[in-house]
Design an enzyme around this catalytic site. Sequence first.
Site, PDB file in Angstrom:
ATOM      1  CE  LYS A  65     -40.196  51.512 -60.010  1.00 49.61           C
ATOM      2  NZ  LYS A  65     -39.379  52.186 -60.872  1.00 49.61           N
ATOM      3  N   PRO A  70     -49.712  36.646 -64.315  1.00 47.01           N
ATOM      4  CG  PRO A  70     -49.866  34.763 -62.591  1.00 47.01           C
ATOM      5  CD  PRO A  70     -50.522  35.953 -63.345  1.00 47.01           C
ATOM      6  CG  ASN A  71     -49.547  34.023 -70.638  1.00 52.34           C
ATOM      7  OD1 ASN A  71     -48.703  33.115 -70.682  1.00 52.34           O
ATOM      8  ND2 ASN A  71     -50.064  34.823 -71.410  1.00 52.34           N
TER       9      ASN A  71
HETATM   10  O1  O7M Z   1     -31.522  59.392 -58.385  1.00 49.29           O
HETATM   11  P1  O7M Z   1     -32.742  59.623 -58.995  1.00 49.29           P
HETATM   12  O2  O7M Z   1     -33.775  60.115 -58.236  1.00 49.29           O
HETATM   13  O3  O7M Z   1     -32.625  60.579 -60.166  1.00 49.29           O
HETATM   14  O4  O7M Z   1     -33.066  58.282 -59.630  1.00 49.29           O
HETATM   15  C1  O7M Z   1     -33.735  57.298 -58.897  1.00 49.29           C
HETATM   16  C2  O7M Z   1     -34.073  56.015 -59.904  1.00 49.29           C
HETATM   17  O5  O7M Z   1     -34.516  55.080 -58.802  1.00 49.29           O
HETATM   18  C3  O7M Z   1     -35.392  56.286 -60.993  1.00 49.29           C
HETATM   19  O6  O7M Z   1     -34.706  55.555 -62.058  1.00 49.29           O
HETATM   20  C4  O7M Z   1     -36.361  55.875 -60.248  1.00 49.29           C
HETATM   21  O7  O7M Z   1     -37.322  55.533 -61.080  1.00 49.29           O
HETATM   22  C5  O7M Z   1     -35.791  54.696 -59.421  1.00 49.29           C
HETATM   23  N1  O7M Z   1     -36.637  54.467 -58.079  1.00 49.29           N
HETATM   24  C6  O7M Z   1     -36.673  55.286 -57.272  1.00 49.29           C
HETATM   25  O8  O7M Z   1     -36.436  56.523 -57.392  1.00 49.29           O
HETATM   26  N2  O7M Z   1     -37.754  54.944 -56.194  1.00 49.29           N
HETATM   27  C7  O7M Z   1     -38.160  53.891 -55.860  1.00 49.29           C
HETATM   28  O9  O7M Z   1     -38.917  53.656 -55.006  1.00 49.29           O
HETATM   29  C8  O7M Z   1     -37.968  52.823 -56.839  1.00 49.29           C
HETATM   30  C9  O7M Z   1     -37.012  52.944 -57.976  1.00 49.29           C
HETATM   31  C10 O7M Z   1     -36.621  52.016 -58.732  1.00 49.29           C
HETATM   32  O10 O7M Z   1     -35.619  51.944 -59.180  1.00 49.29           O
HETATM   33  O11 O7M Z   1     -37.429  51.264 -58.617  1.00 49.29           O
HETATM   34  C11 O7M Z   1     -37.193  49.915 -58.935  1.00 49.29           C
END
Ligand code: O7M
Length: 219
Positions: A65, A70-71
Amino acid sequence: MKSIRRNTQLILALDVTDSNTAIKISKETAQYVDAIKIGYPLVLGAGLGIINKIYEIAPVIADFKVADIPNTDRLICSQTFEAGASAVIVHGFTGRDSVSECVRTAKDFNGDIFVVTEMSHPGAVEFMQPNALELASLAVECKATGVVAPATRPERVKQIRDIVGDLTIISPGVGAQGGSAADAIKVGADYVIVGRGIYNSKNPGIEAEKIVKEIEKCR
Ligand code: O7M
């Protein structure tokens, strides 16, 4: 680098914290997943080298995430692709210069960038939901591979699909957070992301297979 192929439409979220468990679960579920998403829990527990170890089993999506100038984004993304990731997940709220830099960096490695729109947890309605559709447009403009959209709110996945056209939608929130794999796929998700529902079960392989069968019925 292995690219992510659409076959089962299931992505495992491997949020365990030690290397041996991670590799065991990856091997048990490999035939049922198109990619394995790993993030801070596993990388902080096992080190960045875990990406390469999992990559030998399945393509890796690095869920860092990324949300910086940007750098700094470029430095984070290039290290992650160099470590063996096929894709990196980034935030979009940092703006088009940051997201574009991530996409540019990914191109150098033939990798993919996914941009978070609206997250799946309840708190996402506070600040993310009001901006989610614009974040989806930004992902299109910046030529990202795809977006992350919430399986816990299938109606939002549908709205986001209308905006992103043929970009790839990956959708977390199935199982432990209450969302359904079938519902998310029916409204336009390309892949569902499942973590606890698989890795906390007694038999992760069987659990993954069940979800794949549920998805197959929607086709
Ligand atoms: O199935 P879970 O709830 O145990 O896990 C879900 C995974 O997706 C977990 O790694 C979260 O960090 C991720 N995730 C979300 O649950 N909700 C979001 O909105 C976004 C993510 C995610 O992957 O973000 C990129």
